[in-house]
Design a protein around this motif. Structure first.
Motif, PDB file in Angstrom:
ATOM      1  N   GLY A 133       0.965  -1.137  -0.139  1.00  0.00           N
ATOM      2  CA  GLY A 133       0.049  -0.257  -0.174  1.00  0.00           C
ATOM      3  C   GLY A 133       1.123   0.731   0.130  1.00  0.00           C
ATOM      4  O   GLY A 133       1.656   1.716  -1.100  1.00  0.00           O
ATOM      5  N   GLY A 171      -0.865  -3.214  -3.976  1.00  0.00           N
ATOM      6  CA  GLY A 171      -1.765  -2.643  -4.607  1.00  0.00           C
ATOM      7  C   GLY A 171      -0.974  -1.017  -4.497  1.00  0.00           C
ATOM      8  O   GLY A 171      -2.237   0.226  -4.272  1.00  0.00           O
ATOM      9  N   ALA A 198      -1.556  -6.148  -7.693  1.00  0.00           N
ATOM     10  CA  ALA A 198      -2.727  -5.401  -7.358  1.00  0.00           C
ATOM     11  C   ALA A 198      -4.061  -5.887  -8.077  1.00  0.00           C
ATOM     12  O   ALA A 198      -4.146  -7.272  -8.822  1.00  0.00           O
ATOM     13  N   GLY A 199      -4.951  -6.052  -6.992  1.00  0.00           N
ATOM     14  CA  GLY A 199      -6.523  -6.550  -7.971  1.00  0.00           C
ATOM     15  C   GLY A 199      -6.352  -6.163  -9.255  1.00  0.00           C
ATOM     16  O   GLY A 199      -5.924  -5.245 -10.286  1.00  0.00           O
ATOM     17  N   THR A 208      -9.202  -0.518  -7.393  1.00  0.00           N
ATOM     18  CA  THR A 208      -8.152  -0.681  -7.267  1.00  0.00           C
ATOM     19  C   THR A 208      -7.468  -0.018  -7.356  1.00  0.00           C
ATOM     20  O   THR A 208      -8.137   1.165  -8.034  1.00  0.00           O
ATOM     21  N   ARG A 229      -2.043  -8.895 -11.638  1.00  0.00           N
ATOM     22  CA  ARG A 229      -3.468  -8.802 -11.462  1.00  0.00           C
ATOM     23  C   ARG A 229      -3.331  -9.831 -10.668  1.00  0.00           C
ATOM     24  O   ARG A 229      -3.837 -11.298 -11.604  1.00  0.00           O
ATOM     25  N   ASP A 235      -7.393  -4.717  -4.053  1.00  0.00           N
ATOM     26  CA  ASP A 235      -5.767  -5.291  -3.957  1.00  0.00           C
ATOM     27  C   ASP A 235      -5.357  -5.361  -2.354  1.00  0.00           C
ATOM     28  O   ASP A 235      -6.056  -6.597  -1.297  1.00  0.00           O
TER      29      ASP A 235
END
Length: 269
Positions: A133, A171, A198-199, A208, A229, A235
């Motif tokens: 993050g 993320g 990440a998502g 995301t 992804r 995320d």
């Protein structure tokens, strides 16, 4: 061979934990650690909470430094943050993209240049940053700004290489505050390899933080950028072996290890 860092090597105002190399390899011992993995937590977390992740990564010949952000969150929210300021998103959530000038300077100058380079004998290529993050944003800032900080070192004949071993950002892309280089370096794109995890992105979906624009912004600053992804939205840390595999493959390529990444080390609970 570099000298693995201990608590006494670092300035006393820094809060960090040190996890020695995995004991699963006969060549992995505190005295044989050619790699440093610098772990940076997300907003509202602490270095202590990442100690289990440092052990679960199970990396041979790698000392893991888990560094705590310098500033506590306000309003008794608990945890710490890396930002220069506290900002909120339009939805009222804490915004992780809040400028990282102070944190970037501390990590580059006090952790990397003064300690890992100066006291322990590591070079840039020996250091991989793993950020979650907001910590991922900080890791990217560190990698893209270190050339400017090292210019004086190189002029003095003490260059340790402008590129790091790599950055794994969970993320987070380069933030909007990254439009301008804090180092003042005009040397072009960084050659530090980057992996962003990440998502999945679904058009206008805001689940995301790693948007197409964020990926483009990251590629403006880094020459080598991979994006992996998840098949799911959202995320955050990988939840299973499949989601963790790109991270471990990246680390296996970038960390200096004669034994490789131990089998089974991609499993996280």
């Amino acid at each position: 061979m570099p000298t693995p860092p201990t608590q006494s090597h670092f300035p006393p105002h820094l809060t960090l934990t040190i996890t020695p190399p995995s004991s699963t390899s006969t060549s992995s011992s505190p005295a044989n650690s050619p790699n440093i993995l610098l772990l940076l937590h997300g907003i509202g977390d602490t270095s202590k909470n990442l100690s289990s992740l440092a052990r679960a990564l199970n990396l041979p010949e790698t000392t893991v430094l888990t560094l705590q952000a310098p500033t506590p969150l306000p309003f008794d929210l608990g945890g710490f943050h890396w930002g220069d300021d506290i900002t909120f998103s339009p939805a009222g959530d804490l915004d992780m993209d809040s400028g990282f000038t102070r944190a970037t300077r501390t990590i580059i100058q006090e952790v990397i240049i003064d300690t890992l380079f100066g006291k322990c004998g590591y070079k840039g290529r020996d250091i991989v940053v793993f950020g979650i993050g907001q910590g991922g944003m900080v890791g990217l800032e560190v990698a893209r700004n270190i050339p400017g900080f090292l210019k004086g070192e190189k002029d003095a004949g003490n260059g340790n290489g402008e590129e790091l071993g790599g950055v794994v950002s969970i993320g987070a892309p380069v933030g909007l505050s990254g439009k301008v280089s804090a180092s003042g370096s005009g040397s072009g794109k960084s050659r530090t390899p980057v992996l962003i995890v990440a998502g999945k992105e679904d058009g206008g979906d805001r689940s995301t933080a790693v948007s197409a624009a964020g990926v483009r912004r990251t590629k403006e600053w880094f020459e080598f950028v991979e994006v992996s992804r998840y098949k799911r939205r959202g995320d955050g840390m990988p939840r299973n072996a499949e989601e963790m595999r790109p991270v471990m493959e990246f680390l296996a390529r970038r960390l200096r290890s004669y034994k490789g990444v131990p089998e089974g080390s991609i499993e996280l609970s």
